[in-house]
Write an enzyme that holds these catalytic residues in place. Sequence first.
Site, PDB file in Angstrom:
ATOM      1  N   GLY A   1      64.131  49.268 102.968  1.00 30.67           N
ATOM      2  CA  GLY A   1      64.918  49.467 104.175  1.00 30.67           C
ATOM      3  C   GLY A   1      66.411  49.437 103.872  1.00 30.67           C
ATOM      4  N   HIS A   2      66.829  48.465 103.065  1.00 29.70           N
ATOM      5  CA  HIS A   2      68.233  48.414 102.654  1.00 29.70           C
ATOM      6  C   HIS A   2      68.602  49.658 101.852  1.00 29.70           C
ATOM      7  CE1 HIS A   2      67.430  43.930 102.972  1.00 29.70           C
ATOM      8  NE2 HIS A   2      68.475  44.079 103.755  1.00 29.70           N
TER       9      HIS A   2
ATOM     10  N   GLN B   1      71.640  42.783 117.101  1.00 29.92           N
ATOM     11  CA  GLN B   1      72.775  42.576 116.205  1.00 29.92           C
ATOM     12  C   GLN B   1      73.645  43.827 116.153  1.00 29.92           C
ATOM     13  OE1 GLN B   1      72.671  40.570 112.135  1.00 29.92           O
ATOM     14  NE2 GLN B   1      72.649  42.718 111.528  1.00 29.92           N
TER      15      GLN B   1
ATOM     16  N   GLY C   1      70.490  48.472 110.099  1.00 28.33           N
ATOM     17  CA  GLY C   1      69.120  48.841 110.412  1.00 28.33           C
ATOM     18  C   GLY C   1      68.768  48.581 111.866  1.00 28.33           C
TER      19      GLY C   1
ATOM     20  N   ARG D   1      62.375  38.492 105.058  1.00 28.00           N
ATOM     21  CA  ARG D   1      61.587  37.338 105.474  1.00 28.00           C
ATOM     22  C   ARG D   1      60.096  37.526 105.227  1.00 28.00           C
ATOM     23  NH1 ARG D   1      64.886  33.829 108.136  1.00 28.00           N
ATOM     24  NH2 ARG D   1      66.910  34.683 108.747  1.00 28.00           N
TER      25      ARG D   1
ATOM     26  N   LYS E   1      66.016  47.495 113.016  1.00 32.46           N
ATOM     27  CA  LYS E   1      65.183  46.311 113.220  1.00 32.46           C
ATOM     28  C   LYS E   1      65.988  45.189 113.877  1.00 32.46           C
ATOM     29  CE  LYS E   1      64.061  43.488 109.881  1.00 32.46           C
ATOM     30  NZ  LYS E   1      64.479  42.162 110.441  1.00 32.46           N
TER      31      LYS E   1
ATOM     32  N   LEU F   1      66.897  42.523  98.643  1.00 29.02           N
ATOM     33  CA  LEU F   1      66.852  43.892  99.141  1.00 29.02           C
ATOM     34  C   LEU F   1      65.456  44.491  99.070  1.00 29.02           C
ATOM     35  CD1 LEU F   1      70.123  45.313  97.530  1.00 29.02           C
ATOM     36  CD2 LEU F   1      69.842  44.094  99.695  1.00 29.02           C
ATOM     37  N   HIS F   2      65.163  45.338 100.053  1.00 31.55           N
ATOM     38  CA  HIS F   2      63.918  46.090 100.089  1.00 31.55           C
ATOM     39  C   HIS F   2      64.254  47.550 100.379  1.00 31.55           C
ATOM     40  CE1 HIS F   2      64.491  45.851 104.422  1.00 31.55           C
ATOM     41  NE2 HIS F   2      64.508  44.534 104.346  1.00 31.55           N
TER      42      HIS F   2
END
Length: 284
Positions: free
Chosen positions: A36-37, A155, A149, A189, A151, A33-34
């Site tokens: 953004g999460h 998806q 998200g 990533r 990004k 996790l970062h």
Amino acid sequence: MKVISELKETNSFVRKLRADGKKVGFVPTMGALHQGHISLIEASKNENDYTICSIYVNPTQFNNKEDFETYPNLFAQDKAKLEEAGCDVIFTPSHESMYPNGVDNLLSFDFGSLTSVLEGKYRPGHFSGVGIVVSKLLNIVMPDVAYFGQKDLQQFMVIRKLVSDLSIMTEVKSCPTLREPDGLAMSSRNLRLNEEERNIAPLLYRVLKEAKTALIEGNDVGNVQKKAFDSIAANALFTPEYIEVVDFNSFSLIKNGKINNSVAICLSAHLGKARLIDNVIVEV
């Protein structure tokens, strides 16, 4: 904060919450996790009584076995971040519980033209795997709202279609991409980048911003696309895979002419051991 690994226990826990009139938000992740999460967790907490985060690395959405096997496992760090963010429940199912009969001969999803381009073109079968695991997670957790998200824009479009076509009673929301101070989209990533690669990675966002400006100024889509692709390819460390302009609603490719409705500029490029994706929305 509760940590639950059993499917039935998770489902029973949520059923009780719903019976008590509580609104449940859900953030599905693969861990590592970062911020953004965490921004998705915060969005859920602002709009719901309980927030559940799943951490599950789904094997059916990986085209590359090595990519799956080397995906980072940082559960202790992830748990600490979620606890600090005020997450109420972590759902951590096992492969055996998610796929009790293995992953061979599973049903498959066909999302039609939505997945014939971009990630669908370069990662065949990927979105079918996404559809399977998201269907499972939404059936188990039964959230009122699920957060994703921007990004991973394609998806999200796939999941939105999945939920609509299957009449799944969950609202799905897309939240803005969070970026590092230099513009690089936050991603698990990014951990695969060495120092040199990390320093040049923000080129992708700069190219996207330049392309966005060019489209707003009325330049031809094909010319903008070529210039953007060439700008990335000019750096020897990058191997660009695609950069495309798509209609924001239909996700169909736009190849030439001026834009006359909202579009997304989407790209993918390999940098070292990482395959990076990003996008920007151009609203007109």
